[in-house]
Enzyme design. Structure first.
Site, PDB file in Angstrom:
ATOM      1  N   SER A  94      -3.846   6.103   2.019  1.00  0.00           N
ATOM      2  CA  SER A  94      -4.869   5.404   1.246  1.00  0.00           C
ATOM      3  C   SER A  94      -4.730   5.811  -0.223  1.00  0.00           C
ATOM      4  O   SER A  94      -4.314   6.933  -0.514  1.00  0.00           O
ATOM      5  CB  SER A  94      -6.222   5.876   1.792  1.00  0.00           C
ATOM      6  OG  SER A  94      -7.211   4.924   1.597  1.00  0.00           O
ATOM      7  N   CYS A 124      -6.993   8.981  -5.984  1.00  0.00           N
ATOM      8  CA  CYS A 124      -7.015   9.350  -7.411  1.00  0.00           C
ATOM      9  C   CYS A 124      -6.657  10.817  -7.575  1.00  0.00           C
ATOM     10  O   CYS A 124      -7.197  11.673  -6.868  1.00  0.00           O
ATOM     11  CB  CYS A 124      -8.413   9.174  -7.989  1.00  0.00           C
ATOM     12  SG  CYS A 124      -8.907   7.482  -8.209  1.00  0.00           S
ATOM     13  N   ALA A 129      -5.650   4.313  -7.578  1.00  0.00           N
ATOM     14  CA  ALA A 129      -6.233   3.313  -8.484  1.00  0.00           C
ATOM     15  C   ALA A 129      -5.554   3.406  -9.851  1.00  0.00           C
ATOM     16  O   ALA A 129      -5.620   4.434 -10.522  1.00  0.00           O
ATOM     17  CB  ALA A 129      -7.730   3.557  -8.621  1.00  0.00           C
ATOM     18  N   TYR A 158     -16.616  -0.518  -8.128  1.00  0.00           N
ATOM     19  CA  TYR A 158     -15.848  -0.716  -9.365  1.00  0.00           C
ATOM     20  C   TYR A 158     -15.976  -2.176  -9.816  1.00  0.00           C
ATOM     21  O   TYR A 158     -16.684  -2.964  -9.197  1.00  0.00           O
ATOM     22  CB  TYR A 158     -14.406  -0.244  -9.178  1.00  0.00           C
ATOM     23  CG  TYR A 158     -14.359   1.261  -8.977  1.00  0.00           C
ATOM     24  CD1 TYR A 158     -14.832   2.127  -9.974  1.00  0.00           C
ATOM     25  CD2 TYR A 158     -13.902   1.834  -7.795  1.00  0.00           C
ATOM     26  CE1 TYR A 158     -14.833   3.509  -9.798  1.00  0.00           C
ATOM     27  CE2 TYR A 158     -13.900   3.221  -7.607  1.00  0.00           C
ATOM     28  CZ  TYR A 158     -14.372   4.047  -8.615  1.00  0.00           C
ATOM     29  OH  TYR A 158     -14.386   5.405  -8.435  1.00  0.00           O
ATOM     30  N   LEU A 212     -12.332   8.279   7.943  1.00  0.00           N
ATOM     31  CA  LEU A 212     -12.276   9.226   9.068  1.00  0.00           C
ATOM     32  C   LEU A 212     -11.527   8.635  10.268  1.00  0.00           C
ATOM     33  O   LEU A 212     -12.023   8.633  11.383  1.00  0.00           O
ATOM     34  CB  LEU A 212     -13.683   9.681   9.458  1.00  0.00           C
ATOM     35  CG  LEU A 212     -14.416  10.542   8.415  1.00  0.00           C
ATOM     36  CD1 LEU A 212     -15.808  10.935   8.921  1.00  0.00           C
ATOM     37  CD2 LEU A 212     -13.629  11.802   8.061  1.00  0.00           C
ATOM     38  N   ARG A 254      -8.135  11.838   3.251  1.00  0.00           N
ATOM     39  CA  ARG A 254      -8.200  13.299   3.311  1.00  0.00           C
ATOM     40  C   ARG A 254      -7.301  13.885   4.387  1.00  0.00           C
ATOM     41  O   ARG A 254      -6.721  14.963   4.202  1.00  0.00           O
ATOM     42  CB  ARG A 254      -9.661  13.732   3.477  1.00  0.00           C
ATOM     43  CG  ARG A 254     -10.474  13.423   2.213  1.00  0.00           C
ATOM     44  CD  ARG A 254     -11.948  13.356   2.477  1.00  0.00           C
ATOM     45  NE  ARG A 254     -12.303  12.210   3.330  1.00  0.00           N
ATOM     46  CZ  ARG A 254     -13.540  11.900   3.700  1.00  0.00           C
ATOM     47  NH1 ARG A 254     -14.542  12.645   3.283  1.00  0.00           N
ATOM     48  NH2 ARG A 254     -13.780  10.852   4.466  1.00  0.00           N
TER      49      ARG A 254
HETATM   50  C1  LIG Z   1      -9.326  12.624  -3.634  1.00  0.00           C
HETATM   51  C2  LIG Z   1      -9.669  11.207  -3.299  1.00  0.00           C
HETATM   52  C3  LIG Z   1      -9.312  10.194  -4.178  1.00  0.00           C
HETATM   53  C4  LIG Z   1      -9.573   8.855  -3.868  1.00  0.00           C
HETATM   54  N1  LIG Z   1      -9.134   7.861  -4.697  1.00  0.00           N
HETATM   55  C5  LIG Z   1      -9.261   6.562  -4.329  1.00  0.00           C
HETATM   56  C6  LIG Z   1      -8.652   5.514  -5.061  1.00  0.00           C
HETATM   57  O1  LIG Z   1      -7.906   5.736  -6.022  1.00  0.00           O
HETATM   58  N2  LIG Z   1      -8.879   4.237  -4.660  1.00  0.00           N
HETATM   59  C7  LIG Z   1      -9.614   3.953  -3.544  1.00  0.00           C
HETATM   60  O2  LIG Z   1      -9.789   2.795  -3.205  1.00  0.00           O
HETATM   61  N3  LIG Z   1     -10.169   4.938  -2.809  1.00  0.00           N
HETATM   62  C8  LIG Z   1      -9.981   6.218  -3.161  1.00  0.00           C
HETATM   63  N4  LIG Z   1     -10.474   7.213  -2.358  1.00  0.00           N
HETATM   64  C9  LIG Z   1     -11.007   6.847  -1.034  1.00  0.00           C
HETATM   65  C10 LIG Z   1      -9.886   6.945   0.003  1.00  0.00           C
HETATM   66  O3  LIG Z   1      -8.840   6.045  -0.274  1.00  0.00           O
HETATM   67  C11 LIG Z   1     -10.412   6.686   1.424  1.00  0.00           C
HETATM   68  O4  LIG Z   1     -10.878   5.370   1.491  1.00  0.00           O
HETATM   69  C12 LIG Z   1     -11.542   7.648   1.785  1.00  0.00           C
HETATM   70  O5  LIG Z   1     -11.167   8.984   1.469  1.00  0.00           O
HETATM   71  C13 LIG Z   1     -11.894   7.554   3.265  1.00  0.00           C
HETATM   72  O6  LIG Z   1     -10.773   7.850   4.067  1.00  0.00           O
HETATM   73  P1  LIG Z   1     -10.580   9.310   4.740  1.00  0.00           P
HETATM   74  O7  LIG Z   1     -11.777   9.552   5.617  1.00  0.00           O
HETATM   75  O8  LIG Z   1      -9.289   9.183   5.513  1.00  0.00           O
HETATM   76  O9  LIG Z   1     -10.480  10.320   3.641  1.00  0.00           O
HETATM   77  C14 LIG Z   1     -10.260   8.541  -2.670  1.00  0.00           C
HETATM   78  C15 LIG Z   1     -10.645   9.575  -1.806  1.00  0.00           C
HETATM   79  C16 LIG Z   1     -10.339  10.888  -2.094  1.00  0.00           C
HETATM   80  C17 LIG Z   1     -10.717  11.964  -1.106  1.00  0.00           C
END
Ligand SMILES: Cc1cc2nc3c(=O)[nH]c(=O)nc-3n(C[C@H](O)[C@H](O)[C@H](O)COP(=O)(O)O)c2cc1C
Length: 363
Positions: free
Chosen positions: A22, A25, A57, A182, A300, A323
């Protein structure tokens, strides 16, 4: 073969498996330019077996950065750094994706690790954000300037130019960021869009600018390159958008040549969601069925059995990990092992033959 490790064809592209990193940032670019840190950070996911890696992003204008540390593609000098990343990902057999974005009223922020500290980085920059309406996203946030129709036209052109640069940099897949509160989400949501012109009011008017962006991006991409859109299925707020609104939006996206919907949620101050494994997966499935488009499930999804079941039962077509990927860049390899799949071919050849003979591999 497991469903999670089976390939997926999208237009002229074949993703070698269903596992996607995913966008994440890192707030570590300078002047919108990515460097060695990004190369290593993203490259390790390709070495770890992810079929697709989506670069964080990436702002289409300097004003659209979430922070001064966000990467951009608003000028040609930003292409070369991205081209190093796409070359590395491609060499490892991974699809190189990029998320194009504009933060709108959430721009001009600071990296999260500085929030609540007095520390300031030497190159910190701040500017007045733009948004559909002059409404800040939080009490202590800057008041954005409401975009004029001329600004909207210029924005659409900026998305076109950034798309051309992404193609030049060698990306195989583009994702438009229309989620997380956004800019595009700000236009879609009545919570942040109080405009009284053709871009506000009715749902059709609120979708107008995001759909213009989608049309512009699609038109600037080669026909065989897939386009994804990340949306917030729900704003999670009283008076905000719901999954029914997202289904209408997803159908409009399909008509405009979007190939995948990446189903996330939230992004507005005060939003509430039930947090747990696969928390947005039911919305992804609902949108998949109602809009008739492949979907990416996120939120998750990092339990191997859950991710595998979501693919096997066709509740989603791709799984994006945030994550869990940061925590374990070799997640696909470890998940494949847990699912009893053949893993040797997933490793880079330089490591696979050794790892498979390693007595500690099932620890
Ligand atoms: C450190 C960090 C940076 C993220 N940056 C972005 C991003 O640039 N664009 C976006 O759409 N979501 C961003 N997210 C959200 C993740 O892409 C993802 O949708 C979110 O963490 C849920 O998934 P997970 O439970 O596997 O972490 C970010 C999340 C984290 C933890």
């Amino acid at each position: 073969m497991t469903a999670l490790l089976s390939p997926l064809a999208l237009r002229g592209l074949t993703l070698k498996n269903r596992l996607v990193v995913s966008p994440l940032c890192q707030y570590s670019a300078r002047g919108g330019v990515v460097g060695d840190y990004h190369l290593v950070h993203l490259g390790r996911f390709a070495l770890g077996g992810f079929g697709t890696v989506i670069v964080e992003a990436t702002a289409v204008t300097a004003q659209g950065r979430i922070t001064y540390g966000c990467p951009g593609l608003w000028e040609d000098g930003q292409i070369a750094g991205m081209a190093r990343i796409t070359a590395l990902l491609r060499a490892q057999g991974a699809v190189a994706g990029i998320q194009l974005a504009h933060a709108g009223r959430k721009a001009s922020s600071i990296p999260p690790w500085l929030i609540g500290t007095d520390e300031r980085e030497a190159d910190a920059e701040h500017w007045q954000p733009v948004a559909p309406s002059a409404l800040p996203h939080a009490e202590d946030a800057p008041v954005p300037r409401a975009m004029t129709e001329a600004d909207i036209g210029a924005e659409v052109e900026a998305w076109t130019a950034a798309t051309r640069r992404a193609v030049k940099a060698g990306f195989h897949l583009i994702e438009i960021h229309a989620a997380h509160g956004y800019l595009l989400n700000q236009f879609l949501s009545p919570v942040s869009n109080r405009r009284e012109d053709a871009y506000g009011g009715s749902a059709a008017n609120r979708m107008r600018f995001p759909l213009q962006v989608v049309e512009a991006v699609r038109a600037a991409m080669p026909g065989d390159m897939p386009l994804a859109v990340r949306l917030s299925a729900s704003d999670g707020l009283e008076g905000g958008r719901t999954v029914e609104d997202s289904i209408v939006f997803a159908r409009a996206l399909r008509e405009r040549g979007v190939d995948v919907i990446d189903v996330s949620a939230g992004g507005f101050t005060g939003a509430r969601f039930e947090i747990g494994p696969g928390m947005y997966l039911p919305w992804a499935t609902q949108i998949r069925q109602a809009a008739g488009l492949p979907v990416m499930a996120v939120g998750l999804m990092g339990e191997a059995q859950l991710a595998e079941a979501a693919m096997a039962e066709e509740r989603a077509d791709l799984v994006a990990l945030g994550r869990a990927a940061l925590d374990d860049p070799n997640w696909p390899l470890h998940a494949a092992r847990r699912l009893g799949a053949e893993t040797r071919a997933l490793w880079p050849k330089q490591a696979g033959y050794a790892i498979e003979r390693w007595p500690g591999r099932n620890r």
